[in-house]
Motif scaffolding. Structure first.
Motif, PDB file in Angstrom:
ATOM      1  N   ALA A  38      -7.797  27.380 -19.099  1.00  0.00           N
ATOM      2  CA  ALA A  38      -7.803  27.198 -17.655  1.00  0.00           C
ATOM      3  C   ALA A  38      -9.214  26.772 -17.280  1.00  0.00           C
ATOM      4  N   VAL A  39      -9.316  25.604 -16.659  1.00  0.00           N
ATOM      5  CA  VAL A  39     -10.632  25.073 -16.305  1.00  0.00           C
ATOM      6  C   VAL A  39     -10.809  25.207 -14.791  1.00  0.00           C
ATOM      7  N   ASN A  40     -11.904  25.852 -14.409  1.00  0.00           N
ATOM      8  CA  ASN A  40     -12.130  26.134 -12.988  1.00  0.00           C
ATOM      9  C   ASN A  40     -12.676  24.905 -12.261  1.00  0.00           C
ATOM     10  N   ILE A  41     -11.885  24.380 -11.337  1.00  0.00           N
ATOM     11  CA  ILE A  41     -12.279  23.183 -10.589  1.00  0.00           C
ATOM     12  C   ILE A  41     -13.585  23.443  -9.821  1.00  0.00           C
ATOM     13  N   ARG A  42     -13.761  24.698  -9.389  1.00  0.00           N
ATOM     14  CA  ARG A  42     -14.970  25.032  -8.618  1.00  0.00           C
ATOM     15  C   ARG A  42     -16.256  24.802  -9.410  1.00  0.00           C
ATOM     16  N   ASP A  43     -16.164  24.905 -10.729  1.00  0.00           N
ATOM     17  CA  ASP A  43     -17.353  24.674 -11.561  1.00  0.00           C
ATOM     18  C   ASP A  43     -17.869  23.246 -11.431  1.00  0.00           C
ATOM     19  N   TYR A  44     -17.084  22.361 -10.851  1.00  0.00           N
ATOM     20  CA  TYR A  44     -17.466  20.950 -10.783  1.00  0.00           C
ATOM     21  C   TYR A  44     -17.907  20.510  -9.393  1.00  0.00           C
ATOM     22  N   THR A  45     -17.970  21.441  -8.444  1.00  0.00           N
ATOM     23  CA  THR A  45     -18.418  21.053  -7.105  1.00  0.00           C
ATOM     24  C   THR A  45     -19.905  20.719  -7.145  1.00  0.00           C
ATOM     25  N   LEU A  46     -20.296  19.768  -6.303  1.00  0.00           N
ATOM     26  CA  LEU A  46     -21.717  19.428  -6.212  1.00  0.00           C
ATOM     27  C   LEU A  46     -22.330  20.048  -4.960  1.00  0.00           C
ATOM     28  N   ARG A  47     -21.493  20.797  -4.208  1.00  0.00           N
ATOM     29  CA  ARG A  47     -22.003  21.362  -2.952  1.00  0.00           C
ATOM     30  C   ARG A  47     -22.752  22.664  -3.225  1.00  0.00           C
ATOM     31  N   LYS A  48     -23.802  22.871  -2.448  1.00  0.00           N
ATOM     32  CA  LYS A  48     -24.669  24.051  -2.663  1.00  0.00           C
ATOM     33  C   LYS A  48     -23.916  25.347  -2.397  1.00  0.00           C
ATOM     34  N   ASN A  49     -22.959  25.322  -1.458  1.00  0.00           N
ATOM     35  CA  ASN A  49     -22.213  26.544  -1.140  1.00  0.00           C
ATOM     36  C   ASN A  49     -20.994  26.731  -2.043  1.00  0.00           C
ATOM     37  N   ASN A  50     -20.849  25.889  -3.073  1.00  0.00           N
ATOM     38  CA  ASN A  50     -19.755  26.012  -4.047  1.00  0.00           C
ATOM     39  C   ASN A  50     -18.375  25.685  -3.504  1.00  0.00           C
ATOM     40  N   ARG A  51     -18.316  25.141  -2.292  1.00  0.00           N
ATOM     41  CA  ARG A  51     -16.982  24.880  -1.738  1.00  0.00           C
ATOM     42  C   ARG A  51     -16.363  23.628  -2.340  1.00  0.00           C
ATOM     43  N   VAL A  52     -15.023  23.601  -2.344  1.00  0.00           N
ATOM     44  CA  VAL A  52     -14.292  22.456  -2.890  1.00  0.00           C
ATOM     45  C   VAL A  52     -13.312  21.897  -1.855  1.00  0.00           C
TER      46      VAL A  52
END
Ligand code: ADE
Length: 233
Positions: A38-52
Motif C-alpha cells: 500500500a503506497v501512501n499518496i500523501r507521501d507525494y504531496t509537495l505542499r508544506k501542510n501535507n494536504r492532497v
C-alpha cells in the motif's frame, strides 16, 4: 510460478494492509504467491501542510484529490515495474466487478489499484494513468479502499496455489454462471433436519446430477437475472 503483485495507491495504507494481512491472503503472501504493497499518496504531496485535496473548480460540495500527488505516486510505482501496468480506479462510475473480470485481472503480473477519497480525483490525472474503471456495485462508499480490498481478494483466488485446493476457484458460485448448491457436514441429523439421502449414497454421478439441479433451482429462485443468462447460453 509467477507471483502476482498488487500495488495499492491510498491515503489509508494501514486500513488496506491490516485487512489483507489476514487468513488466506496472509498465507498467500507468506508463501510468496502474491505480494501487496500500500503506497501512501500523501507521501507525494509537495505542499508544506501535507494536504492532497483542494476545492473544485466550478463550485459544489466537498474537496477533490489533486492531480500532482496521485501522478507522482503512480510514477514512483510504475518506474519500478518491468512493463506498463494496468491501473484500476475504484469508482461507482466504473464497470460493475464480477467473477469474469476477476479472472481476467488475475493474469496480470502487476496490478495498480487507485483508491479515491473526498469527492473524487482531478479528471486530468485519471485521463493519463487509469486503464480500467471498476465499481463493486451500485452504491456509494466513502473511499476506494474497501473496493480495492475486495478486488485483491477475488483476484487472488485465481492465482495458482492461493486456495490450496486448485479446483475451488472454478467450482464455486458464479464460475459457470450458477449459484453454488447447498452443502452439509456432520451430524447426519441436526434440529430434526436430515442430510439429503442422495449425498450418503456414494453414487458420484447421482450426487453431481443432484448438485447441478440444486444449483439451477437456487439460481432460478434467488437470481432470476443470472438464470436468464444461463438459459441463453
Ligand atoms: N468508491 C466509492 N464507492 C465505490 C463503489 N461502489 N465501487 C468502487 N469504488 C467506490
Amino acid at each position: 510460478m509467477d507471483k502476482m503483485n498488487f500495488h495499492i495507491m491510498t491515503l489509508f495504507p494501514d486500513m488496506v494492509m491490516n485487512t489483507l494481512d489476514t487468513s488466506i491472503l496472509a498465507r498467500a503472501m507468506n508463501n510468496g504467491l502474491i505480494a501487496c504493497e500500500a503506497v501512501n499518496i500523501r507521501d507525494y504531496t509537495l505542499r508544506k501542510n501535507n494536504r492532497v485535496d483542494d476545492y473544485t473548480y466550478g463550485g459544489g460540495a466537498g474537496m477533490l484529490m489533486q492531480a500532482q500527488p496521485v501522478y507522482d505516486c503512480w510514477k514512483s510505482i510504475q518506474d519500478r515495474l518491468p512493463k506498463k501496468s494496468r491501473v484500476v480506479f475504484l469508482t461507482p462510475q466504473g464497470r460493475v466487478f464480477n467473477q469474469k473480470i476477476a479472472e481476467d485481472l488475475s493474469k496480470e503480473d502487476d496490478l495498480i489499484l487507485l483508491c479515491g477519497h473526498y469527492e473524487g480525483i482531478d479528471e486530468r490525472v485519471l485521463d493519463e494513468i487509469v486503464t480500467d474503471n471498476i465499481s463493486i456495485g451500485d452504491y456509494v462508499l466513502t473511499g476506494g479502499e474497501l473496493p480495492a480490498i475486495i478486488l485483491v481478494d477475488a483476484i487472488s483466488r485465481f492465482v495458482p496455489g492461493v486456495l490450496g485446493n486448485e479446483s475451488s476457484a472454478s467450482t464455486d458460485s458464479f464460475q459457470d454462471g450458477l449459484l453454488e448448491y447447498p452443502q452439509y457436514s456432520r451430524p447426519e441429523v441436526w434440529h430434526d433436519k436430515r442430510v439429503p439421502e442422495i449425498l450418503m449414497s456414494g453414487d458420484h454421478a447421482k450426487v453431481d446430477a443432484w448438485r447441478l439441479e440444486q444449483s439451477i433451482e437456487r439460481t432460478r429462485e434467488r437470481r432470476p437475472d443470472l438464470y436468464k443468462s444461463f438459459l441463453a447460453k
